[in-house]
Scaffold this active site. Structure first.
Site, mmCIF file in Angstrom:
data_model
loop_
_atom_site.group_PDB
_atom_site.id
_atom_site.type_symbol
_atom_site.label_atom_id
_atom_site.label_comp_id
_atom_site.label_asym_id
_atom_site.label_seq_id
_atom_site.Cartn_x
_atom_site.Cartn_y
_atom_site.Cartn_z
ATOM 1 N N TYR A 97 10.844 -23.307 -40.989
ATOM 2 C CA TYR A 97 10.962 -24.830 -40.456
ATOM 3 C C TYR A 97 9.659 -25.073 -41.568
ATOM 4 O O TYR A 97 8.964 -24.445 -42.508
ATOM 5 C CB TYR A 97 9.290 -24.053 -39.322
ATOM 6 C CG TYR A 97 10.020 -23.839 -38.482
ATOM 7 C CD1 TYR A 97 10.771 -24.680 -37.384
ATOM 8 C CD2 TYR A 97 9.893 -22.097 -37.681
ATOM 9 C CE1 TYR A 97 11.712 -24.217 -36.204
ATOM 10 C CE2 TYR A 97 10.143 -21.986 -36.117
ATOM 11 C CZ TYR A 97 10.845 -22.615 -35.507
ATOM 12 O OH TYR A 97 11.399 -22.419 -34.475
ATOM 13 N N LYS A 137 20.593 -24.639 -38.786
ATOM 14 C CA LYS A 137 20.536 -24.614 -37.508
ATOM 15 C C LYS A 137 19.944 -26.205 -36.815
ATOM 16 O O LYS A 137 19.102 -26.429 -36.718
ATOM 17 C CB LYS A 137 19.408 -23.675 -36.770
ATOM 18 C CG LYS A 137 19.593 -23.024 -35.102
ATOM 19 C CD LYS A 137 18.065 -21.367 -35.833
ATOM 20 C CE LYS A 137 18.446 -21.045 -34.263
ATOM 21 N NZ LYS A 137 17.525 -22.206 -33.265
ATOM 22 N N GLY A 141 22.641 -19.764 -24.699
ATOM 23 C CA GLY A 141 22.784 -19.353 -23.326
ATOM 24 C C GLY A 141 24.109 -18.303 -22.985
ATOM 25 O O GLY A 141 24.252 -18.137 -22.722
ATOM 26 N N ILE A 142 24.068 -17.363 -24.132
ATOM 27 C CA ILE A 142 24.936 -16.349 -24.396
ATOM 28 C C ILE A 142 24.177 -14.940 -23.867
ATOM 29 O O ILE A 142 23.008 -14.157 -24.196
ATOM 30 C CB ILE A 142 25.449 -15.685 -26.131
ATOM 31 C CG1 ILE A 142 26.138 -16.594 -26.235
ATOM 32 C CG2 ILE A 142 26.077 -14.570 -26.342
ATOM 33 C CD1 ILE A 142 26.400 -16.661 -28.032
ATOM 34 N N HIS A 166 18.073 -25.701 -29.254
ATOM 35 C CA HIS A 166 17.074 -24.631 -29.791
ATOM 36 C C HIS A 166 16.880 -23.453 -28.238
ATOM 37 O O HIS A 166 15.704 -23.784 -27.819
ATOM 38 C CB HIS A 166 15.640 -25.481 -29.455
ATOM 39 C CG HIS A 166 14.969 -24.961 -30.396
ATOM 40 N ND1 HIS A 166 14.499 -24.676 -32.056
ATOM 41 C CD2 HIS A 166 13.968 -23.858 -30.377
ATOM 42 C CE1 HIS A 166 13.688 -24.618 -32.800
ATOM 43 N NE2 HIS A 166 13.054 -23.446 -31.467
#
Length: 381
Positions: A130, A252, A309-310, A276
């Site tokens: 970050y 990302k 979502g996996i 995210h």
């Protein structure tokens, strides 16, 4: 529970073993959680193409992600506060990933530090960065990741400001947790978790404490993290980060084809299509729904991965079929970690691998490298 057969079983067990404020942290999205739900639901809309009377022997899920060999197209995603799901959580998850032959990505906002994870692993892991306002701290983080021989830097682009997650506010989330009656009750009802946490001194953000100049105690840590995410982060910052790092770079947080084109111009090695985990812009489209558009826009220019979502090996296969070179899983391994520690992370990976392998075979493929849009019913010709 006598049998754990899928990721939802691990989730149910983790819910019973992890204090509410930390389970909710892992299991929450921003505002209405609409995007969080869409990440999962949109995978179910993608239908597979069943094939029969084909040779299903000698199957292989081995591939590469940014040129690094992996046993399957899966990496453990960077997740904050992993060490509050289970004592020494990042260290245990990294060991499980190493044994499995897949990448582990350590978050800047981890409980165990870069050095902690390096001390218990024998192969390079990845580090997620970050960008903070305190640039000296950022430069130091990059240098520490280099010193630990991390083999890739994952730069998160979509956290310039923090999305609001109602559960965290209502639970009064902090690491370590505050000693209020509510928080004491949350922990007292999870005695196994408490006993393990008493056995470690890793209970706060160890990448930050002792490294950021203005952080001297818990109160200053809270103030520092609240104000440090840099809202002025821009594409020009990727250049100096890439130069300072000097190794493989993954960007990302790409969810739009125009941003994907900008990312491809930076010279990064890969992008991760991600919202995210639904934790930032509620109302944004799911990651999987945007993957084909981004592949069509830049798939011939830069390696594309997917995050969000996996929940199964079938989901991984669908992402690969749509063009993803690799995928990142966050919540599935966190559920495993919270449920059973290191063994739970391994079990989560076992579940995903088995589901992916069997599904690939039933779609008429033996090698993950041969999986394309032709295994999807809607793309069949």
């Amino acid at each position: 529970m006598t049998q754990i057969l899928d990721i939802s079983d691990l989730k149910a067990l983790a819910r019973r073993r992890v204090p509410k404020l930390f389970f909710d942290y892992a299991d929450s999205g921003a505002w209405t959680e609409g995007t969080y739900r869409a990440n999962e639901e949109d995978f179910t809309k993608i239908k597979l193409r069943q094939r029969v009377l084909v040779d299903m022997t000698n199957r292989s899920l081995e591939t590469t992600m940014i040129g690094q060999k992996v046993s399957m197209p899966v990496a453990l995603a960077p997740t904050g506060l992993t060490g509050m799901q289970h004592a020494d959580g990042e260290m245990l998850a990294a060991q499980a990933a190493e044994a499995y032959g897949i990448p582990f990505t350590l978050s800047t906002m981890s409980i165990c530090s870069i050095e902690d994870v390096a001390s218990v692993t024998t192969k390079p892991f990845w580090f997620q960065l970050y960008v903070m306002r305190e640039r000296e701290f950022v430069l130091n983080l990059i240098d520490r990741a280099k010193a630990a021989k991390c083999s890739a830097l994952v730069l998160t682009l979509d956290l310039q400001i923090l999305g609001q997650r109602h559960k965290d506010l209502r639970n009064g989330l902090s690491a370590p947790p505050r000693m209020t009656p509510k928080h004491l009750w949350m922990m007292a009802t999870r005695p196994g978790w408490c006993m393990k946490m008493l056995g470690t001194n890793r209970r706060t953000f160890r990448n930050i404490v002792g490294h950021a100049k203005s952080v001297t105690d818990l109160s200053s840590l809270h103030a520092w993290t609240a104000e440090q995410f840099d809202p002025q982060l821009s594409w020009k910052d990727v250049e100096w980060i890439k130069e300072r790092w000097g190794g493989p770079l993954i960007l990302k947080g790409i969810l739009d084809p125009e941003d994907a084109k900008m990312a491809a111009k930076t010279g990064a090695d890969a992008i991760i299509v991600s919202n995210h985990g639904g934790r930032q812009l509620d109302g944004a489209p799911s990651s999987i729904s945007m993957l084909p558009k981004i592949i069509d826009a830049v798939g011939d220019q830069i390696e594309v991965h997917l995050d969000g979502g996996i929940r199964s090996g079938q989901d991984v296969l669908k992402a690969v079929a749509l063009g993803a070179k690799g995928t990142f899983i966050g919540r599935p391994f966190l559920y495993g970690l919270g449920a059973m520690g290191k063994d739970g992370v391994t079990l989560a990976l076992d579940i995903i691998r088995k589901e992916m392998d069997i599904t690939m075979a039933l779609c008429g493929k033996r090698n993950i490298a041969d999986v394309g849009r032709d295994v999807l019913a809607d793309y069949a010709r």
